[in-house]
Scaffold this motif. Structure first.
Motif, PDB file in Angstrom:
ATOM      1  N   VAL A 179       0.825  -1.210   0.000  1.00  0.00           N
ATOM      2  CA  VAL A 179       0.000   0.000   0.000  1.00  0.00           C
ATOM      3  C   VAL A 179       0.863   1.264   0.000  1.00  0.00           C
ATOM      4  O   VAL A 179       0.452   2.300  -0.543  1.00  0.00           O
ATOM      5  N   THR A 202     -10.238   0.125   2.733  1.00  0.00           N
ATOM      6  CA  THR A 202     -10.238   0.803   4.022  1.00  0.00           C
ATOM      7  C   THR A 202     -10.597  -0.200   5.105  1.00  0.00           C
ATOM      8  O   THR A 202     -11.539  -0.972   4.956  1.00  0.00           O
ATOM      9  N   GLY A 205      -8.147   0.104  10.742  1.00  0.00           N
ATOM     10  CA  GLY A 205      -6.860   0.733  11.034  1.00  0.00           C
ATOM     11  C   GLY A 205      -6.242   1.289   9.764  1.00  0.00           C
ATOM     12  O   GLY A 205      -6.831   2.111   9.082  1.00  0.00           O
ATOM     13  N   ARG A 206      -5.058   0.806   9.424  1.00  0.00           N
ATOM     14  CA  ARG A 206      -4.379   1.265   8.213  1.00  0.00           C
ATOM     15  C   ARG A 206      -5.097   0.752   6.969  1.00  0.00           C
ATOM     16  O   ARG A 206      -5.606  -0.366   6.978  1.00  0.00           O
ATOM     17  N   VAL A 207      -5.064   1.510   5.917  1.00  0.00           N
ATOM     18  CA  VAL A 207      -5.603   0.993   4.663  1.00  0.00           C
ATOM     19  C   VAL A 207      -4.594   0.008   4.077  1.00  0.00           C
ATOM     20  O   VAL A 207      -3.416   0.003   4.429  1.00  0.00           O
TER      21      VAL A 207
ATOM     22  N   ARG B  15      -5.403  -2.722  18.614  1.00  0.00           N
ATOM     23  CA  ARG B  15      -4.776  -3.536  17.563  1.00  0.00           C
ATOM     24  C   ARG B  15      -3.471  -4.192  18.031  1.00  0.00           C
ATOM     25  O   ARG B  15      -2.889  -5.005  17.320  1.00  0.00           O
ATOM     26  N   ARG B 123       2.273   5.269   8.220  1.00  0.00           N
ATOM     27  CA  ARG B 123       2.076   3.976   7.564  1.00  0.00           C
ATOM     28  C   ARG B 123       0.613   3.757   7.221  1.00  0.00           C
ATOM     29  O   ARG B 123      -0.278   4.135   8.001  1.00  0.00           O
ATOM     30  N   GLY B 124       0.359   3.128   6.085  1.00  0.00           N
ATOM     31  CA  GLY B 124      -1.002   2.722   5.744  1.00  0.00           C
ATOM     32  C   GLY B 124      -1.952   3.874   5.504  1.00  0.00           C
ATOM     33  O   GLY B 124      -3.129   3.788   5.824  1.00  0.00           O
ATOM     34  N   GLY B 125      -1.425   4.959   4.937  1.00  0.00           N
ATOM     35  CA  GLY B 125      -2.302   6.058   4.528  1.00  0.00           C
ATOM     36  C   GLY B 125      -2.695   7.012   5.634  1.00  0.00           C
ATOM     37  O   GLY B 125      -3.521   7.904   5.410  1.00  0.00           O
ATOM     38  N   HIS B 142     -10.611   9.043   8.948  1.00  0.00           N
ATOM     39  CA  HIS B 142     -11.037   7.706   8.536  1.00  0.00           C
ATOM     40  C   HIS B 142     -10.354   7.296   7.221  1.00  0.00           C
ATOM     41  O   HIS B 142     -10.187   8.116   6.325  1.00  0.00           O
ATOM     42  N   GLY B 143      -9.980   6.040   7.103  1.00  0.00           N
ATOM     43  CA  GLY B 143      -9.430   5.533   5.842  1.00  0.00           C
ATOM     44  C   GLY B 143      -8.071   6.129   5.518  1.00  0.00           C
ATOM     45  O   GLY B 143      -7.265   6.379   6.412  1.00  0.00           O
ATOM     46  N   ALA B 144      -7.813   6.331   4.224  1.00  0.00           N
ATOM     47  CA  ALA B 144      -6.523   6.868   3.780  1.00  0.00           C
ATOM     48  C   ALA B 144      -6.543   8.380   3.992  1.00  0.00           C
ATOM     49  O   ALA B 144      -6.677   9.161   3.059  1.00  0.00           O
ATOM     50  N   GLU B 174       0.437  -1.695  15.699  1.00  0.00           N
ATOM     51  CA  GLU B 174       0.305  -3.123  15.438  1.00  0.00           C
ATOM     52  C   GLU B 174       1.540  -3.833  15.995  1.00  0.00           C
ATOM     53  O   GLU B 174       2.590  -3.200  16.169  1.00  0.00           O
TER      54      GLU B 174
END
Lengths: 211, 211
Positions: A179, A202, A205-207, B15, B123-125, B142-144, B174
């Motif tokens: 990603v 989505t 947590g992370r996308v 998480r 990380r992850g958007g 929320h999301g990216a 994580e």
């Protein structure tokens, strides 16, 4: 400055196997290498690819630019890089071939940071990029290499500087990294991931990328 | 500049449940908050904690410093941060409470980067840190969120700058992130991870924390 980009052409990116087929992993590895090489050229540095065997026709095609310098050394990463450090008199930079997020600005910062040893840490204790201006410094990429490289610099009395860069810290090695290539990576990398049919998902947590 | 640090005191870091018990997750969250607050103070910024409920005695103890400003807002992250943006006239910075790797230099870079909106991607958007100097900008975590924040800045005609920092990009959310706190994190974070009995494990790829 000689800029070395280690690259395993045969079976690269095995840790991406849960997400990509073998041929896709090779294609993504080539796309990331193409992004790294074109970003290096954008800051006026001609990469030398340190390859485990002569580059295949598909890799040369993917590079899509002028002829590239290649050193072939079939040994593991650490001895192959150390052989370059031993044989080259000038400054040597080692930039990993999977730094798909590298930008000209991030690489300029790396190359312009003073220090006899300059390191850019990667996820999980890695050393994703390195500039060596001290004749006695040698690498050790096994394990938490960032700790080993700091210790080695101390042992030989070399000054050490650390470059703080998300773009240089993010190698694409594991499925969760894909990603990052999608969101922040270079054009070849993004195009390869799109061609594989990935898209953003989505989560709580992370996308992540899914297909 | 008002520096806001959102913090969920009740059940933080869910998480991390595969790696840490509930009480350990709370303790780690407090340790990371303590590191973030002391790093902010080291660059002359007094944090305001944006908490979902009044801070517990253990959290106040963990902060181990002068009295801290607290805003209590039990809503989700996005509306709570946006309420601050609506009510504050000066520049607002939003720094996540789990940026255990943040250093004074990384935060200085964040605060000194010009731009009506300054983002540090995670990380992850994610958007791990944010400086807002435009009255109309609102967040959407929320999301990216990094893509949404870029889009929103464009929509209101605000200039946007991105800070490239591994230290600000690395939130500890994580199990695989724990090793980053161990290798590069602040003193409170490292001490908590050591107290939990973790140690480095070398693997074929990235090193990780195990116990």
């Amino acid at each position: 400055m000689q800029v070395v980009v280690p690259f395993a052409d045969e079976s690269p990116k095995s840790r991406l196997a849960p997400a990509l087929e073998r041929e896709e992993r090779r294609r993504l590895a080539r796309a990331m290498l193409a992004d790294v090489c074109s970003t290096l050229r954008a800051v006026g540095r001609e990469p030398t690819i340190l390859a485990t065997k002569p580059l295949s026709a598909s890799t040369l095609d993917a590079l899509d630019g002028p002829d590239v310098n290649v050193i072939v050394d079939d040994r593991a990463l650490t001895p192959a890089v150390n052989a370059v450090l031993e044989s080259v008199d000038e400054t040597v930079a080692v930039v990993m071939a999977d730094l798909a997020l590298a930008t000209p600005a991030a690489l300029e910062t790396l190359f312009e940071t003073p220090g006899e040893v300059v390191v850019a840490p990667g996820r999980g204790g890695g050393t994703n990029a390195l500039v060596v201006r001290h004749p006695e410094f040698r690498t050790d990429y096994h394990g938490a290499s960032i700790l080993d490289h700091r210790r080695k610099a101390r042992e030989i009395g070399a000054s050490l500087e650390t470059v703080d860069s998300f773009r240089l810290a993010t190698d694409v090695d594991e499925p969760a990294d894909l990603v990052e290539g999608w969101l922040h990576g270079g054009g070849h990398t993004r195009a390869a991931l799109e061609a594989f049919g990935f898209d953003l998902e989505t989560t709580g947590g992370r996308v992540r990328l899914v297909r």
